[in-house]
Design a protein around this motif. Structure first.
Motif, PDB file in Angstrom:
ATOM      1  N   ALA A  39      -4.226  -0.497  -3.190  1.00 40.62           N
ATOM      2  CA  ALA A  39      -4.567  -1.598  -2.284  1.00 40.62           C
ATOM      3  C   ALA A  39      -5.959  -2.121  -2.622  1.00 40.62           C
ATOM      4  N   GLY A  46      -8.777  -5.704  -1.744  1.00 35.98           N
ATOM      5  CA  GLY A  46      -9.054  -6.938  -1.029  1.00 35.98           C
ATOM      6  C   GLY A  46      -9.956  -7.851  -1.848  1.00 35.98           C
ATOM      7  N   GLY A  73      -6.600 -10.448   5.984  1.00 30.41           N
ATOM      8  CA  GLY A  73      -7.367  -9.576   6.866  1.00 30.41           C
ATOM      9  C   GLY A  73      -8.544 -10.279   7.501  1.00 30.41           C
ATOM     10  N   SER A 125     -10.983 -10.104   4.278  1.00 24.48           N
ATOM     11  CA  SER A 125     -10.515 -10.192   2.901  1.00 24.48           C
ATOM     12  C   SER A 125      -9.063 -10.646   2.832  1.00 24.48           C
ATOM     13  N   ASP A 152      -5.724  -9.489   1.346  1.00 25.35           N
ATOM     14  CA  ASP A 152      -5.262  -8.148   1.010  1.00 25.35           C
ATOM     15  C   ASP A 152      -4.113  -8.187   0.006  1.00 25.35           C
ATOM     16  N   GLU A 201      -1.630  -5.637  -2.883  1.00 20.19           N
ATOM     17  CA  GLU A 201      -1.187  -4.315  -3.337  1.00 20.19           C
ATOM     18  C   GLU A 201      -0.676  -4.450  -4.763  1.00 20.19           C
TER      19      GLU A 201
END
Length: 281
Positions: A178, A180, A218, A221, A223, A225
């Protein structure tokens, strides 16, 4: 008359002493034989063509069966009537069953683990809140060696009654990282940079490709993955590849001048004048 009684008493003591010594010898010899037989079964079956889990369980089962038989033989030698002894056990069976219901549940769960085989010896599992490599499955409990080499003993009923995750059951596993990025950064450019970082992982399975997913917006940020697939040879490959992904992603984002934000909070202070009016600062 007194001398006769003394002679009978002495003979009785000698007789029971001999029986007691004989019973103890029977138990000790049987225990030695049980241990040797258990080790022999493990050594005979602890080979690649045999099931290591079943070998260890079978060795332990044989050991305890011989011990129980040795106890019965020793009691019989001492002079305990087996018929009376079995009758007493039968009469007390209900109470014993209640007292040992946890133990019996653990034994039954151990048998079920051998039948359904959710994991084998040396598999890495997450079970009953613990993670580790399976050391062995005993009659009443399962032993794990954690990743920091600590021994964890879990009752079989807890193992069979909880969710079991066999970490290395499949040959191919997905590793995700993950990350950001700054809100001012262009989304498409950030996706391209993250994809380029994922493609730098040498151990990834090229046929599986890479995945870069926008997972949310977020508070501070954007986000993401980043996902790749690997063929791990051991549990240590997972954190190592995840570490490599984080390192490569950081370098690629720095090279593209895309920031990785951290949570921020803006504080606004208002002041009140002499008349009680709120004045923004």
């Amino acid at each position: 008359m007194e001398g006769l009684l003394d002679q009978i008493t002495l003979e009785t003591i000698i007789d029971y002493s001999g029986r007691l010594v004989g019973g103890i010898l029977i138990f000790l010899i049987a225990k030695w034989i049980a241990g040797r037989l258990r080790d022999a079964i493990r050594a005979m079956l602890d080979k690649p063509k045999y099931d290591k889990t079943l070998a260890r369980f079978a060795g332990n089962l044989i050991y305890y069966v011989i011990i129980v038989l040795a106890v019965l033989a020793a009691l019989s030698t001492i002079g305990v009537e087996m018929a009376s002894f079995i009758a007493i056990l039968a009469a007390a069976g209900f109470a014993v069953g209640l007292a040992l219901q946890g133990t019996l549940a653990n034994f039954s769960a151990g048998v079920m683990l051998l039948i359904f085989r959710p994991f084998d010896v040396d598999d890495v599992v997450e079970v009953a809140g613990e993670r580790g490599r399976v050391r062995d499955i005993q009659l009443f409990y399962t032993r794990l060696n954690t990743m920091d080499n600590q021994l964890v003993i879990i009752p079989n009923s807890d193992v069979f009654g909880s969710s079991i995750r066999n970490v290395l059951y499949n040959d191919e596993l997905r590793v995700a990282c993950a990350v950001g990025t700054d809100y001012p950064a262009d989304i498409d450019e950030a996706r391209t940079v993250l994809k380029r970082a994922a493609e730098r992982i040498d151990e990834r399975i090229e046929e599986r490709g890479t995945q870069v997913l926008l997972t949310g917006l977020g508070d501070s940020s954007i986000d993401w993955e980043v996902r790749v697939w690997i063929r791990p040879s051991g549990f240590g490959d997972l954190p190592r590849v995840r570490d490599e992904m984080a390192r490569v992603i950081k370098y690629e984002l720095d090279a593209a001048d895309i920031g990785i934000p951290f949570p921020q909070m803006d504080i606004h202070m208002d002041r009140v004048d002499a008349n009680g009016n709120v004045m923004s600062s």
